[in-house]
Structure formats: structure tokens, C-alpha cells
Design a protein around this motif. Structure first.
Motif, PDB file in Angstrom:
ATOM      1  N   ALA A 152     -13.136 122.831 -25.616  1.00 18.49           N
ATOM      2  CA  ALA A 152     -13.043 121.563 -25.023  1.00 18.49           C
ATOM      3  C   ALA A 152     -12.265 121.645 -23.557  1.00 18.49           C
ATOM      4  CB  ALA A 152     -12.345 120.522 -25.894  1.00 18.49           C
ATOM      5  N   SER A 153     -10.952 122.609 -23.728  1.00 19.36           N
ATOM      6  CA  SER A 153     -10.152 122.774 -22.772  1.00 19.36           C
ATOM      7  C   SER A 153     -10.777 123.592 -21.542  1.00 19.36           C
ATOM      8  CB  SER A 153      -8.966 123.264 -23.071  1.00 19.36           C
ATOM      9  OG  SER A 153      -7.875 123.336 -21.894  1.00 19.36           O
ATOM     10  N   LYS A 156     -13.644 121.036 -19.578  1.00 17.23           N
ATOM     11  CA  LYS A 156     -13.302 119.919 -18.798  1.00 17.23           C
ATOM     12  C   LYS A 156     -13.260 120.427 -17.269  1.00 17.23           C
ATOM     13  CE  LYS A 156      -8.235 120.157 -19.265  1.00 17.23           C
ATOM     14  NZ  LYS A 156      -7.059 119.684 -19.835  1.00 17.23           N
ATOM     15  N   HIS A 157     -12.984 121.654 -17.052  1.00 18.65           N
ATOM     16  CA  HIS A 157     -13.098 121.908 -15.701  1.00 18.65           C
ATOM     17  C   HIS A 157     -14.568 122.044 -15.101  1.00 18.65           C
ATOM     18  CE1 HIS A 157      -8.866 122.892 -16.241  1.00 18.65           C
ATOM     19  NE2 HIS A 157      -9.169 123.818 -17.264  1.00 18.65           N
ATOM     20  N   ARG A 160     -17.530 118.188 -19.476  1.00 19.96           N
ATOM     21  CA  ARG A 160     -17.483 118.683 -20.808  1.00 19.96           C
ATOM     22  C   ARG A 160     -19.033 118.759 -21.284  1.00 19.96           C
ATOM     23  NH1 ARG A 160     -11.994 115.805 -22.539  1.00 19.96           N
ATOM     24  NH2 ARG A 160     -10.716 118.060 -22.578  1.00 19.96           N
ATOM     25  N   ASP A 326     -23.089 113.740 -18.812  1.00 16.06           N
ATOM     26  CA  ASP A 326     -22.079 113.993 -17.789  1.00 16.06           C
ATOM     27  C   ASP A 326     -22.591 112.881 -16.865  1.00 16.06           C
ATOM     28  OD1 ASP A 326     -20.642 115.826 -18.872  1.00 16.06           O
ATOM     29  OD2 ASP A 326     -21.396 117.337 -17.986  1.00 16.06           O
ATOM     30  N   ASP A 379     -13.724 113.237 -25.572  1.00 18.28           N
ATOM     31  CA  ASP A 379     -13.187 112.366 -24.361  1.00 18.28           C
ATOM     32  C   ASP A 379     -12.596 111.180 -25.008  1.00 18.28           C
ATOM     33  OD1 ASP A 379     -14.260 113.555 -21.958  1.00 18.28           O
ATOM     34  OD2 ASP A 379     -16.404 112.516 -22.354  1.00 18.28           O
ATOM     35  N   GLU A 383      -5.641 115.309 -26.027  1.00 19.47           N
ATOM     36  CA  GLU A 383      -6.038 116.864 -26.289  1.00 19.47           C
ATOM     37  C   GLU A 383      -5.016 117.294 -27.227  1.00 19.47           C
ATOM     38  OE1 GLU A 383      -4.681 120.257 -23.356  1.00 19.47           O
ATOM     39  OE2 GLU A 383      -6.535 119.612 -23.009  1.00 19.47           O
ATOM     40  N   ASN A 447     -12.861 110.398 -17.538  1.00 22.07           N
ATOM     41  CA  ASN A 447     -12.961 111.846 -17.319  1.00 22.07           C
ATOM     42  C   ASN A 447     -14.286 112.182 -16.044  1.00 22.07           C
ATOM     43  OD1 ASN A 447     -11.692 113.527 -19.297  1.00 22.07           O
ATOM     44  ND2 ASN A 447     -12.520 111.688 -20.587  1.00 22.07           N
ATOM     45  N   ALA A 450     -13.224 114.443 -12.914  1.00 26.51           N
ATOM     46  CA  ALA A 450     -13.629 115.896 -13.213  1.00 26.51           C
ATOM     47  C   ALA A 450     -15.140 116.196 -13.290  1.00 26.51           C
ATOM     48  CB  ALA A 450     -12.868 116.387 -14.533  1.00 26.51           C
ATOM     49  N   ARG A 451     -15.776 115.399 -13.772  1.00 25.53           N
ATOM     50  CA  ARG A 451     -17.154 115.567 -13.757  1.00 25.53           C
ATOM     51  C   ARG A 451     -17.963 115.518 -12.407  1.00 25.53           C
ATOM     52  NH1 ARG A 451     -17.092 111.940 -17.955  1.00 25.53           N
ATOM     53  NH2 ARG A 451     -17.262 112.746 -19.943  1.00 25.53           N
TER      54      ARG A 451
END
Length: 455
Positions: A152-153, A156-157, A160, A326, A379, A383, A447, A450-451
Motif C-alpha cells: 500500500a505504501s 500510493k506513489h 493505489r 483511480d 484510502d 497508514e 488521495n 497523488a493519483r
């Protein structure tokens, strides 16, 4: 490959995210850790999913009834899901995400090849096979929360939904190859034991690959590790690199102020309860394979090929729902109860065309459940609590799987009643999911930056 640089130390003050604690040069390779975990899952699923379609035929060969097959395969899925409520919080408390990941994969690598000896065990064979089938899924319970926190971490870059979808597609490639391998061995030898024995080779390869990744990707100063954008694994917020309080980072970080005291509150609870109902309706493939060999006159070597086709459908379901998630949000999950309700109507017929359609729909539902559903959990939850959240969520899924195994076993001979029961369960799931989608959108939108940066 150049040796990756050491993570930039996290300064005192506000806690820094894994993305912020890495050098800009790593941002060019955000997919590295996602693909690395996907390759490990690919190798492991050759083993686990190669064996999975043979569970029903093996138990039937050893003298099991339809009810016992339902209880064993449903109980195995319940163990895979329900025991995560223990191992998820345990991983969060200790921060030993790699330890749990390694132990879980090792358990699967041991249990599955040992099934080769069950037919030779005489009267004890049925009991031994039941224990090993459940043991394989216990291994999944041990590793899954810890591995999913790491993933998951990393994801997220890249978004997700996309990260989980690509990982799941690699995972399902193994789930497709495994049944093809065992089908070939069955066709060549006619022995179920030989099909299980050959899976020892990919089991050893999976463990070797995982150990290599552990040495190559883990931060040297922290046991638990989460992916950074460079493809290298960095510690989660404050973990492995030292927290702002000067600790050694060996334990999971403290959750942000203001989070709910319990996971069983807010939007997470109806989503978890919803998971119970859809899991109770999503039959374990062991019951489908039992039906294929005993009622639909499908030869045993063909069953793994049908499972492989289901895994192909699962990959498409995961990719499609992940990318839509997403872009459009959690509403994409509303298709899940509808798909599950169609499975018993089709998969438990005697016409081969309808059975194939049912198996494909079962696969697509499984792919969505194992990928996009997890993206929404990530989401919804901070975390620092994700390991616990995945454990609690899986406990609801596991309880549903156990109830579903008993339901399918008891009503297998009364198909109209079975179809009606599954439809009722999915109606409740759909209502709860509508509540979740409406209330979860703000968390999904938080989020969105980030997407959008990855599109």
C-alpha cells in the motif's frame, strides 16, 4: 544495477512520509517495489493456486462428502481471512513486516508440496490433507496484512488502484500458470500426488526470490519496510529510520492525533460488514471443482485449466476495476455483489457453456475482491493502522467464507434454495456497499492529488 542510496534521515519535527524521505532521483522508478512484490506473488501463486483447484478432487478421492469439502475449503478460506485479525495488529505492534511476510510464504511453500503424500497415508490421508489445505491458507493469513502494508505504501506513489491492480495481475499470472502446470502433470502421469510434488520447485524459487528481495530492498537499519518511489523499500513513517521522538523506529508509528479510537467506527464498519455478506456468497473454488468432477463430468486434468481461465478473468477484473477506481472512485465496487449473485446460477449448472461462464464470473469477482477492495481500505485508514485494518477486514471476510462454505455444502443438492440464499446475501451486501460508497468518497478524494500526478 547501482547500489541504491541510503534514505535521507527523517528530521525531528513533523513526521515525514516515505515519499518525502527519499531523494528526487528515485522518483523516476516508482514501480520497482510494486513489481518486486508482484513477482514474489507470481511465484508463490504458481504453488498455492496450482494446488487450489485440486483440493476438491483430492478430498473426494480420499472419501470426503460434499459437506466435508465445503467445510474444509470454506474453513481454509476463513483461516486465510479471519486469522489476519491476529497477525495484522501483531505486525503493526512489532513493526516486523518482513518477518511476517517471510513466515507466511514459507508456510505455503511447505504445506502444498506435502499434499503429495496424502494419498499414501491410508486412513489418515483425509485428515492430513485437510490440515495441509488449511495450513496453506493460514500462511496467507500470516503474510497478507504485513505484505499489504508494504504494498500500500509503494502503490500510493503510482495510484493505489493502479498499484494494486498491476500487483494483482502479476499475482494472477502465477495463479494461471500453476493450474496449467498441474494439468500437464496430471495428463502425463494421471496422479494427483505427482501434480502436488512438482510444485516443490516453484515453492523453493519463490522463497529464494523473497529472500533476495529482503536483502536487496530492505532498509538496513529497520526490519519493517515500505516501498519508496525508487523501487527500494523504505521504512514507513518513522519506522526503520528513527522517529521524531528519537526512538529506533523498530515499532509501528503512532497514529495521527484525531483518528478514531477504534477501527469499528465510521465508514470502515459498514464496509467490513459488507465484506462478510459478499464473502458468504462467493463460493470457494474447491466446491466448484467438486461439482465439475462429480456432476458435470469434467475430467480431473481439465479442472486446473478451468481455474487458470478463471485467473485470467480475475486479472482482467482487477486491472479494469483498479484503473476505474483511480478515475471514478469507489462506485466501481458496486458491481461486485451483482457478479457474486450470478455465480451459483451458472457454475452449478450441468451445461458446460454455463459452467464456463460461471467460472469466469467467479474469477472476475475474486480479482476485484483481492485488489480494488484493498485499495479502498488503504484510502479509508491511516497508514499507522493499516495492518490492523486489513486484519479486521479480513476477519469479516473469513467469517463470511466459513458461513458460505457451510451454506454451499448444505444446500448443494437443493440448487434453487442455494441460488435464493446467495441472492439474499448479495442484496444486503449491495445496500451496505451503497452506504460505504457514499461516505467513502471524501477519503478517496483526499488521495486524488497523488493519483492525478501519475496520470
Amino acid at each position: 544495477m547501482d547500489r541504491p542510496e541510503r534514505e535521507v534521515p527523517v528530521p525531528s519535527g513533523p513526521r515525514t512520509s516515505p515519499a518525502q524521505a527519499t531523494t528526487p532521483g528515485r522518483a523516476r522508478r516508482p514501480w520497482g517495489a510494486v513489481v518486486g512484490f508482484g513477482l514474489v506473488s507470481l511465484a508463490t501463486d504458481v504453488v498455492s493456486d496450482g494446488a487450489r483447484p485440486l483440493a476438491g478432487p483430492l478430498l473426494a478421492q480420499l472419501g470426503a462428502s460434499a459437506l466435508l469439502v465445503g467445510l474444509v475449503t470454506g474453513g481454509a478460506e476463513a483461516a486465510a481471512q479471519g486469522l489476519r485479525v491476529i497477525f495484522g495488529p501483531w505486525a503493526d505492534r512489532t513493526g516486523k513486516y518482513w518477518t511476517f511476510t517471510l513466515a507466511g510464504y514459507a508456510l505455503t511453500a511447505l504445506c502444498v508440496p506435502l499434499l503429495a503424500f496424502a494419498p499414501a497415508a491410508g486412513a489418515a490421508g483425509l485428515g492430513a490433507a485437510s490440515v495441509l489445505i488449511i495450513g496453506d491458507r493460514v500462511g496467507k493469513a500470516v503474510r497478507s496484512p504485513a505484505k499489504t502494508v508494504l504494498l500500500a505504501s509503494a502503490a500510493k506513489h503510482v495510484g493505489r488502484g493502479r498499484g494494486f491492480a498491476v500487483h494483482k495481475s502479476l499475482d494472477l499470472t502465477g495463479a494461471l500458470l500453476g493450474p496449467v502446470i498441474v494439468a500437464a502433470v496430471l495428463a502425463a502421469t494421471g496422479l494427483i500426488s505427482a501434480a502436488f510434488a512438482v510444485l516443490a520447485v516453484p515453492a523453493a524459487a519463490a522463497l529464494a526470490l523473497l529472500l533476495w528481495l529482503r536483502r536487496r530492498l530492505a532498509a538496513p537499519d529497520g526490519e519493517g519496510s515500505v516501498s519508496a518511489p525508487g523501487g527500494r523499500l523504505a521504512a514507513p513513517d518513522g519506522e526503520g529510520s528513527g522517529g521524531s521522538d528519537g526512538s529506533d523506529g523498530a515499532r509501528a508509528p503512532t497514529a495521527p492525533a484525531g483518528r478514531p479510537a477504534s477501527l469499528l467506527s465510521g465508514v470502515f464498519l459498514p464496509f467490513a460488514v459488507c465484506a462478510f455478506f459478499w464473502s458468504a456468497g462467493l463460493v470457494a473454488f474447491g466446491v466448484i471443482s467438486y461439482h465439475l468432477t462429480t456432476a458435470a463430468a469434467v475430467a480431473a486434468p481439465v479442472v486446473p485449466l478451468l481455474y487458470a481461465a478463471a485467473m485470467g478473468a480475475a486479472a482482467l477484473g482487477a486491472l479494469g476495476s483498479g484503473f476505474l477506481y483511480d478515475r471514478a472512485g469507489p462506485a466501481v465496487l458496486l458491481s461486485l455483489p451483482v457478479l457474486i449473485a450470478a455465480v451459483p446460477v451458472l457454475a452449478f449448472s450441468t451445461g458446460i457453456g454455463l459452467v464456463l461462464a460461471g467460472v469466469a464470473i467467479w474469477g472476475a469477482a475474486t480479482g476485484i475482491q483481492d485488489s480494488t477492495v484493498k485499495a479502498l481500505v488503504a484510502d479509508l485508514v491511516p497508514e499507522a493502522r493499516q495492518g490492523s485494518a486489513y486484519g479486521v477486514f479480513a476477519a469479516f471476510e473469513g467469517a463470511g467464507a466459513l458461513a458460505g462454505g457451510a451454506l454451499y455444502g448444505a444446500l448443494y443438492e437443493a440448487r434453487p434454495a442455494l441460488i435464493a440464499a446467495v441472492a439474499a446475501l448479495q442484496a444486503v451486501a449491495l445496500i451496505l456497499l451503497l452506504m460505504t460508497v457514499r461516505r467513502a468518497r471524501p477519503a478517496w478524494q483526499r488521495n486524488a492529488p497523488a493519483r492525478s500526478g501519475q496520470r
